[in-house]
Design an enzyme around this catalytic site. Structure first.
Site, short mmCIF file in Angstrom:
data_model
loop_
_atom_site.label_atom_id
_atom_site.label_comp_id
_atom_site.label_asym_id
_atom_site.label_seq_id
_atom_site.Cartn_x
_atom_site.Cartn_y
_atom_site.Cartn_z
N HIS A 1 -9.58 2.16 0.48
CA HIS A 1 -9.38 1.00 1.46
C HIS A 1 -10.56 1.21 2.44
CE1 HIS A 1 -7.87 -2.46 3.65
NE2 HIS A 1 -6.88 -2.55 2.63
N HIS B 1 0.74 -1.30 0.01
CA HIS B 1 0.01 0.02 0.01
C HIS B 1 1.04 1.29 -0.15
CE1 HIS B 1 -3.41 -2.34 0.08
NE2 HIS B 1 -3.60 -2.79 1.53
N GLU C 1 -11.27 -3.61 -2.99
CA GLU C 1 -10.39 -2.69 -3.53
C GLU C 1 -10.18 -2.76 -5.00
OE1 GLU C 1 -6.68 -3.46 -0.59
OE2 GLU C 1 -8.37 -4.55 0.26
C1 GLA Z 1 -4.97 -5.39 1.92
C2 GLA Z 1 -4.15 -6.55 1.96
C3 GLA Z 1 -4.25 -7.31 3.34
C4 GLA Z 1 -4.19 -6.26 4.49
C5 GLA Z 1 -4.91 -4.94 4.37
C6 GLA Z 1 -4.60 -3.88 5.45
O1 GLA Z 1 -6.26 -5.72 1.63
O2 GLA Z 1 -4.42 -7.39 1.05
O3 GLA Z 1 -3.46 -8.32 3.22
O4 GLA Z 1 -2.67 -6.03 4.20
O5 GLA Z 1 -4.81 -4.49 3.07
O6 GLA Z 1 -4.55 -4.52 6.71
#
Ligand code: GLA
Length: 349
Positions: free
Chosen positions: A177, A107, A313
Site C-alpha cells: 500500500h 485489508h 495495489e
Molecule cells: C484501499 C481502498 C480504499 C481505502 C484505502 C485505505 O485503497 O480501496 O478505499 O480504504 O485502501 O485508506
C-alpha cells in the site's frame, strides 16, 4: 549491486524494537523498508536532472507506523481490499471475519499484516520478511506463513516477491500500500500526474467501494486510462462511479495474463516515470481520497493531505469469493502462493 544495511527505527508501545533497512544500488538510489508492517518508508530515485528525491509517503519512526490508519507503505494481508459482509464461503464452511470498514473486512481486518512486526533477514542483495499468521487470526482459516522478498536493482526497479503457504485451505491476496508522489513526498497533490492503465475493463463498484460482480468497459468513462490522462482532469466528474468512490478507488482488470506492464505513472515537473508490472488479475488505483491531514504526521512532521499520494495495489479482484466470474484468491493447504510486483523508476527527459 545493491547493499542492504540495518539501523534502529524506534520502538513500539510494547517496547519492541523496530528496524529500518536501506537497500542502496550502485548509482546511490535507495529504498528504506521497516520490519513493522513491512512498510516501504522511502524510495529515493533521480529526477530528470539526476537529483535524488523521495517519491513515497511515510513516517519518521516506528510510532508513526504504529499509530497510522491509512496503510501508508505497508504490506497488506491476508486479504487486500474488501470482503463483503466480512464473510466468505470456502468448501462447505462460511468463515466470519472481523469487520473494520462498516460491515466489511478491509485489508485483512482490525490488525492486519500492516500492524505486525515481521521477522527480517538480510539475504545478499535482498531483504526477506516473514510473518506467520495463526489459524483463526481475524477469522481466517489456516496457519499461514507469508514471506516477502524485497529487492531494489541497478535499474531502479523495486521488486516485491510475495510467497505464502498454509496448513489449511484459506484465502490469500497480498499487496503493498505504498503511496507514490513522483514529484516528491511533500510536493502537494498527485492530481497533476498522468497515468496510463493498460486495462479496457474495470470492476463496477457500489457506494461502499465493493465490486458488484459486473465487469464493464472503461471506454466513455472517467476510468478510461488506456492512453495517458492527467489524474485531475476527470477526478471531480459526476459519473456515478466517481461519486461513489470520492475520486479514483476502483479495481482495473489489466489486459493480458501473466507478468506484464499494468500501468505507467508520470510527473511532468520532475520528469519521473514509474512502470508497474504484475502477474495478478487486478489493480486498485486509489487516489488518496481518505488522506485528511490528521495525525500522525508524515516525514519531517508534515501533515499528509488529501491526494498527496496515490496507490497502485496489485491484487485479485476485491470481493472475489462472492462471484463466479472472478478468479479466486484461494490458497489450498500445502500449495504455494507466489506473485511478483515490480515498480520501476526512470525519467522522461
Ligand atoms: C484501499 C481502498 C480504499 C481505502 C484505502 C485505505 O485503497 O480501496 O478505499 O480504504 O485502501 O485508506
Amino acid at each position: 549491486m545493491t547493499t542492504v544495511t540495518k539501523k534502529d527505527f524506534g520502538t513500539l508501545s510494547t517496547g519492541e524494537a523496530v528496524s529500518l533497512y536501506e537497500l542502496k544500488n550502485s548509482s546511490g538510489a535507495y529504498v528504506e523498508i521497516t520490519d513493522f508492517g513491512g512498510a516501504v518508508r522511502s524510495i529515493n530515485v533521480p529526477d530528470k536532472n539526476g537529483v535524488l528525491g523521495d517519491v513515497a509517503l511515510g513516517y519518521d519512526d516506528a510510532s508513526g507506523y504504529e499509530k497510522q490508519g491509512k496503510y501508508i507503505g505497508a504490506l497488506i494481508g491476508r486479504h487486500g481490499n474488501r470482503i463483503e459482509d466480512a464473510r466468505f464461503k470456502l468448501g462447505r464452511r462460511v468463515y466470519i471475519l472481523d469487520k473494520n470498514d462498516g460491515r466489511n473486512n478491509l485489508h485483512g481486518g482490525i490488525k492486519g499484516f500492516d500492524k505486525k512486526l515481521w521477522t527480517a533477514k538480510i539475504d545478499g542483495e535482498a531483504l526477506v520478511l516473514t510473518y506467520t499468521s495463526p489459524d483463526g487470526e481475524e477469522g481466517f482459516p489456516g496457519t499461514l506463513t507469508a514471506t516477502i522478498k524485497y529487492t531494489f536493482d541497478d535499474n531502479n526497479a523495486l521488486c516485491i516477491d510475495y510467497s505464502a503457504t498454509s496448513d489449511a485451505d484459506t484465502v490469500c491476496n497480498l499487496t503493498n500500500h505504498c503511496y507514490f508522489n513522483l514529484d516528491g513526498d511533500g510536493s502537494g497533490s498527485i492530481e497533476n500526474h498522468s497515468i496510463k492503465i493498460n486495462a479496457t475493463h474495470f470492476t463496477v463498484g457500489n457506494s461502499e467501494c465493493l465490486p458488484t460482480g459486473y465487469v464493464a468497459k472503461v471506454e466513455g468513462t472517467p476510468l478510461d486510462f488506456t492512453s495517458f490522462h492527467v489524474i485531475g482532469e476527470r477526478i471531480n466528474s459526476k459519473h456515478e462511479q466517481m461519486i461513489f468512490a470520492g475520486g479514483y478507488d476502483h479495481n482495473w482488470c489489466p489486459d493480458g495474463e501473466g507478468f506484464r506492464c499494468v500501468a505507467t505513472l508520470k510527473a511532468a515537473k520532475s520528469g519521473r516515470v514509474m512502470d508497474v508490472y504484475s502477474d495478478l488479475p487486478g489493480m486498485q488505483f486509489y487516489s488518496g481520497n481518505f488522506l485528511d491531514g490528521t495525525a500522525p504526521f508524515g516525514k519531517g512532521g508534515r501533515a499528509i493531505q488529501k491526494r498527496d499520494g496515490l496507490c497502485l495495489e496489485t491484487q485479485f479482484y476485491p470481493n472475489s469469493m462472492k462471484f463466479d466470474n472472478f478468479e479466486k484468491p484461494i490458497l489450498k493447504a500445502g500449495e504455494k502462493y507466489h506473485h511478483v510486483t515490480v515498480y520501476r523508476f526512470s525519467v522522461d527527459k
